[in-house]
Design a protein around this motif. Sequence first.
Motif, PDB file in Angstrom:
ATOM      1  N   GLY A  10       2.268  -8.281 -13.059  1.00 16.74           N
ATOM      2  CA  GLY A  10       1.656  -8.376 -11.724  1.00 16.74           C
ATOM      3  C   GLY A  10       2.251  -9.539 -10.963  1.00 16.74           C
ATOM      4  N   THR A  12       4.337  -9.758  -8.590  1.00 22.44           N
ATOM      5  CA  THR A  12       4.583  -9.640  -7.138  1.00 22.44           C
ATOM      6  C   THR A  12       3.284  -9.623  -6.335  1.00 22.44           C
ATOM      7  OG1 THR A  12       4.645  -7.261  -7.508  1.00 22.44           O
ATOM      8  CG2 THR A  12       6.768  -8.401  -7.378  1.00 22.44           C
ATOM      9  N   GLY A  13       2.152  -9.774  -7.000  1.00 23.04           N
ATOM     10  CA  GLY A  13       0.869  -9.714  -6.292  1.00 23.04           C
ATOM     11  C   GLY A  13       0.430 -11.081  -5.792  1.00 23.04           C
ATOM     12  N   ALA A  14      -0.757 -11.117  -5.183  1.00 22.88           N
ATOM     13  CA  ALA A  14      -1.281 -12.362  -4.618  1.00 22.88           C
ATOM     14  C   ALA A  14      -1.492 -13.402  -5.718  1.00 22.88           C
ATOM     15  CB  ALA A  14      -2.600 -12.081  -3.886  1.00 22.88           C
ATOM     16  N   VAL A  15      -2.099 -13.009  -6.827  1.00 22.11           N
ATOM     17  CA  VAL A  15      -2.346 -13.953  -7.919  1.00 22.11           C
ATOM     18  C   VAL A  15      -1.032 -14.286  -8.624  1.00 22.11           C
ATOM     19  CG1 VAL A  15      -3.518 -14.293 -10.129  1.00 22.11           C
ATOM     20  CG2 VAL A  15      -4.736 -13.181  -8.245  1.00 22.11           C
ATOM     21  N   SER A  38       4.935  -3.074 -10.787  1.00 20.10           N
ATOM     22  CA  SER A  38       5.013  -1.613 -10.804  1.00 20.10           C
ATOM     23  C   SER A  38       6.461  -1.188 -10.507  1.00 20.10           C
ATOM     24  CB  SER A  38       4.056  -1.023  -9.777  1.00 20.10           C
ATOM     25  OG  SER A  38       4.622  -1.142  -8.488  1.00 20.10           O
ATOM     26  N   SER A  41       8.340  -2.399  -7.305  1.00 17.48           N
ATOM     27  CA  SER A  41       8.949  -3.741  -7.182  1.00 17.48           C
ATOM     28  C   SER A  41      10.127  -3.946  -8.126  1.00 17.48           C
ATOM     29  CB  SER A  41       7.912  -4.824  -7.479  1.00 17.48           C
ATOM     30  OG  SER A  41       6.819  -4.684  -6.658  1.00 17.48           O
ATOM     31  N   SER A  72      -2.067  -9.951 -14.327  1.00 15.16           N
ATOM     32  CA  SER A  72      -2.737  -9.950 -13.014  1.00 15.16           C
ATOM     33  C   SER A  72      -2.347  -8.675 -12.291  1.00 15.16           C
ATOM     34  CB  SER A  72      -2.281 -11.132 -12.162  1.00 15.16           C
ATOM     35  OG  SER A  72      -2.566 -12.340 -12.779  1.00 15.16           O
ATOM     36  N   GLY A  74      -4.640  -5.738 -12.406  1.00 14.74           N
ATOM     37  CA  GLY A  74      -5.787  -4.826 -12.392  1.00 14.74           C
ATOM     38  C   GLY A  74      -6.227  -4.419 -13.797  1.00 14.74           C
ATOM     39  N   SER A 161      -8.341 -11.784   0.684  1.00 10.79           N
ATOM     40  CA  SER A 161      -7.373 -11.954  -0.416  1.00 10.79           C
ATOM     41  C   SER A 161      -7.966 -11.588  -1.771  1.00 10.79           C
ATOM     42  CB  SER A 161      -6.855 -13.396  -0.461  1.00 10.79           C
ATOM     43  OG  SER A 161      -7.907 -14.273  -0.823  1.00 10.79           O
ATOM     44  N   GLY A 164      -6.336  -8.704  -2.960  1.00  9.52           N
ATOM     45  CA  GLY A 164      -4.879  -8.789  -3.101  1.00  9.52           C
ATOM     46  C   GLY A 164      -4.146  -8.769  -1.768  1.00  9.52           C
ATOM     47  N   LEU A 165      -2.809  -8.631  -1.866  1.00  6.33           N
ATOM     48  CA  LEU A 165      -1.975  -8.684  -0.664  1.00  6.33           C
ATOM     49  C   LEU A 165      -2.326  -7.559   0.305  1.00  6.33           C
ATOM     50  CD1 LEU A 165       1.475  -9.569  -2.298  1.00  6.33           C
ATOM     51  CD2 LEU A 165      -0.102 -11.092  -1.075  1.00  6.33           C
ATOM     52  N   ASN A 318      -9.764 -18.948  -3.977  1.00  6.96           N
ATOM     53  CA  ASN A 318      -9.933 -17.922  -5.021  1.00  6.96           C
ATOM     54  C   ASN A 318      -8.630 -17.575  -5.723  1.00  6.96           C
ATOM     55  OD1 ASN A 318      -9.967 -16.879  -2.147  1.00  6.96           O
ATOM     56  ND2 ASN A 318      -9.300 -15.027  -3.198  1.00  6.96           N
TER      57      ASN A 318
HETATM   58  N1  LIG Z   1      -7.147 -11.791  -5.555  1.00  8.56           N
HETATM   59  C1  LIG Z   1      -8.033 -12.598  -6.153  1.00  8.56           C
HETATM   60  O1  LIG Z   1      -8.666 -13.470  -5.525  1.00  8.56           O
HETATM   61  C2  LIG Z   1      -8.264 -12.462  -7.622  1.00  8.56           C
HETATM   62  C3  LIG Z   1      -9.019 -13.442  -8.277  1.00  8.56           C
HETATM   63  C4  LIG Z   1      -9.290 -13.317  -9.641  1.00  8.56           C
HETATM   64  C5  LIG Z   1      -8.779 -12.248 -10.321  1.00  8.56           C
HETATM   65  N2  LIG Z   1      -8.050 -11.310  -9.674  1.00  8.56           N
HETATM   66  C6  LIG Z   1      -7.520 -10.189 -10.457  1.00  8.56           C
HETATM   67  O2  LIG Z   1      -6.115 -10.343 -10.548  1.00  8.56           O
HETATM   68  C7  LIG Z   1      -5.480  -9.059 -10.577  1.00  8.56           C
HETATM   69  C8  LIG Z   1      -4.426  -8.985  -9.493  1.00  8.56           C
HETATM   70  O3  LIG Z   1      -5.019  -9.204  -8.232  1.00  8.56           O
HETATM   71  P1  LIG Z   1      -4.139  -9.489  -6.928  1.00  8.56           P
HETATM   72  O4  LIG Z   1      -5.115  -9.961  -5.928  1.00  8.56           O
HETATM   73  O5  LIG Z   1      -2.946 -10.315  -7.237  1.00  8.56           O
HETATM   74  O6  LIG Z   1      -3.666  -7.999  -6.531  1.00  8.56           O
HETATM   75  P2  LIG Z   1      -2.362  -7.523  -5.735  1.00  8.56           P
HETATM   76  O7  LIG Z   1      -1.943  -8.501  -4.704  1.00  8.56           O
HETATM   77  O8  LIG Z   1      -2.694  -6.143  -5.287  1.00  8.56           O
HETATM   78  O9  LIG Z   1      -1.223  -7.468  -6.857  1.00  8.56           O
HETATM   79  C9  LIG Z   1      -1.256  -6.533  -7.884  1.00  8.56           C
HETATM   80  C10 LIG Z   1      -0.061  -6.732  -8.785  1.00  8.56           C
HETATM   81  O10 LIG Z   1      -0.162  -5.797  -9.856  1.00  8.56           O
HETATM   82  C11 LIG Z   1       1.027  -5.003  -9.890  1.00  8.56           C
HETATM   83  N3  LIG Z   1       0.698  -3.654 -10.332  1.00  8.56           N
HETATM   84  C12 LIG Z   1      -0.154  -2.782  -9.751  1.00  8.56           C
HETATM   85  N4  LIG Z   1      -0.173  -1.627 -10.452  1.00  8.56           N
HETATM   86  C13 LIG Z   1       0.675  -1.780 -11.480  1.00  8.56           C
HETATM   87  C14 LIG Z   1       1.106  -0.933 -12.541  1.00  8.56           C
HETATM   88  N5  LIG Z   1       0.625   0.295 -12.694  1.00  8.56           N
HETATM   89  N6  LIG Z   1       2.000  -1.431 -13.423  1.00  8.56           N
HETATM   90  C15 LIG Z   1       2.489  -2.677 -13.281  1.00  8.56           C
HETATM   91  N7  LIG Z   1       2.138  -3.527 -12.297  1.00  8.56           N
HETATM   92  C16 LIG Z   1       1.232  -3.068 -11.401  1.00  8.56           C
HETATM   93  C17 LIG Z   1       1.539  -5.030  -8.474  1.00  8.56           C
HETATM   94  O11 LIG Z   1       2.912  -4.675  -8.476  1.00  8.56           O
HETATM   95  P3  LIG Z   1       3.622  -4.087  -7.142  1.00  8.56           P
HETATM   96  O12 LIG Z   1       3.786  -5.241  -6.203  1.00  8.56           O
HETATM   97  O13 LIG Z   1       4.885  -3.562  -7.673  1.00  8.56           O
HETATM   98  O14 LIG Z   1       2.708  -3.027  -6.604  1.00  8.56           O
HETATM   99  C18 LIG Z   1       1.281  -6.490  -8.120  1.00  8.56           C
HETATM  100  O15 LIG Z   1       2.252  -7.297  -8.713  1.00  8.56           O
HETATM  101  C19 LIG Z   1      -6.620  -8.043 -10.465  1.00  8.56           C
HETATM  102  O16 LIG Z   1      -6.993  -7.639 -11.761  1.00  8.56           O
HETATM  103  C20 LIG Z   1      -7.735  -8.829  -9.804  1.00  8.56           C
HETATM  104  O17 LIG Z   1      -9.014  -8.306 -10.122  1.00  8.56           O
HETATM  105  C21 LIG Z   1      -7.771 -11.406  -8.353  1.00  8.56           C
END
Ligand SMILES: NC(=O)c1ccc[n+]([C@@H]2O[C@H](COP(=O)([O-])OP(=O)(O)OC[C@H]3O[C@@H](n4cnc5c(N)ncnc54)[C@H](OP(=O)(O)O)[C@@H]3O)[C@@H](O)[C@H]2O)c1
Length: 343
Positions: A10, A12-15, A38, A41, A72, A74, A161, A164-165, A318
Amino acid sequence: MRALDITIVGATGAVGAELIKLLETSQIPVSQLRLLASRTSGGRRLRFRDEICIVEPLDNIVDTKADIAFFSAGGAVSTEYGPLFAAQGTLVIDNSNAFRMNPDVPLLVPQVNPNALASRPHSSIVANPNCSTIQLVRALRPLVTTFAVRQIILTTYQPASGKGLKGIDELLQGARSALRGRASPSAERFPLPLAFNVIPQVGKIASNGITLEEIKLVNESRKIFGLPHLRLTATCVRVPVINGHSAAVYLEFEEPVRLERVHELLATEPGVRLYASGIREAYPTPRLLQDRAVVHVGRVRVNSENPCGLWIWVVADNLQVGAALNALLIAKLAIANNVICGP
Ligand SMILES: NC(=O)c1ccc[n+]([C@@H]2O[C@H](COP(=O)([O-])OP(=O)(O)OC[C@H]3O[C@@H](n4cnc5c(N)ncnc54)[C@H](OP(=O)(O)O)[C@@H]3O)[C@@H](O)[C@H]2O)c1
């Protein structure tokens, strides 16, 4: 210490992006950093220290061995791949909801319950709590461990946020459309359009009317404090803020509480910044947070109608405090406790 082989799922995501930034400036020696995401990316180039790392698609991966893998991406990804990495001796530090309530998985906030990682868990998985839980338990720790608590009632104000992004994009696009007088784009990440709105729902609503986020706050706080009967109830609200969680928390104690004593406890709590008359004026807000690594506490006041009641206002980043920083601190604790080497 030897340099570590680290994987970020994960990336490339926000976390994931926050985690890369924090790891880059940390003292942790890294021999190899593997960035996974995924298929979309695959091939993206991300800088880490003096190197360029190429993002690999997770579903191409055969070798799941590393010293530490941060997840990170999901709950579904963690559920499928977390145990595969752990079975190869990798210590998995998971940001999702997949394993948090598993009794063989420590749910860890290093400032609050570090002993939960005194030894390596059999599962080889350590869970990062939900973002609203982390800042809550960090602010409440000195109060819950000093006074007898009758109940805690809180409302959270959670930003885009948190989804996520794509959540941030949805808020910004919705705001632009509204300012141009156009209809809001349909809500995908949120139950309703978030721009210029306030939504009293974070996560799915269960049959008893409580949302998943509210259930997580209760169950996770109880597990972290080791207080299975802690009376805590919450309403979680999504607000049109880009980043930074806020919470209005009401604590009711068994005995009357003195404001000076509360100030003393919060002012000396490591990683907590108190805003109070004579210490630091005003109050924290998510947009204007100065230090994104600490938990900010303001509006501390005893209930004028009940001397056993106390209100506090808690704000934290967060993505950092609630996710990436906590995960990194777990890794540092694992290194210090020598629990990195797998079976
Ligand atoms: N945002 C928050 O404040 C926060 C706080 C605590 C915990 N979390 C947890 O942290 C996790 C990530 O959250 P985020 O906010 O960073 O989400 P996000 O910005 O949507 O990023 C999701 C990341 O997961 C990758 N991904 C999605 N589906 C995938 C797959 N099938 N196989 C491999 N990689 C995959 C995405 O890759 P691509 O870019 O390629 O799509 C991206 O790198 C979640 O479990 C969330 O519940 C988030």
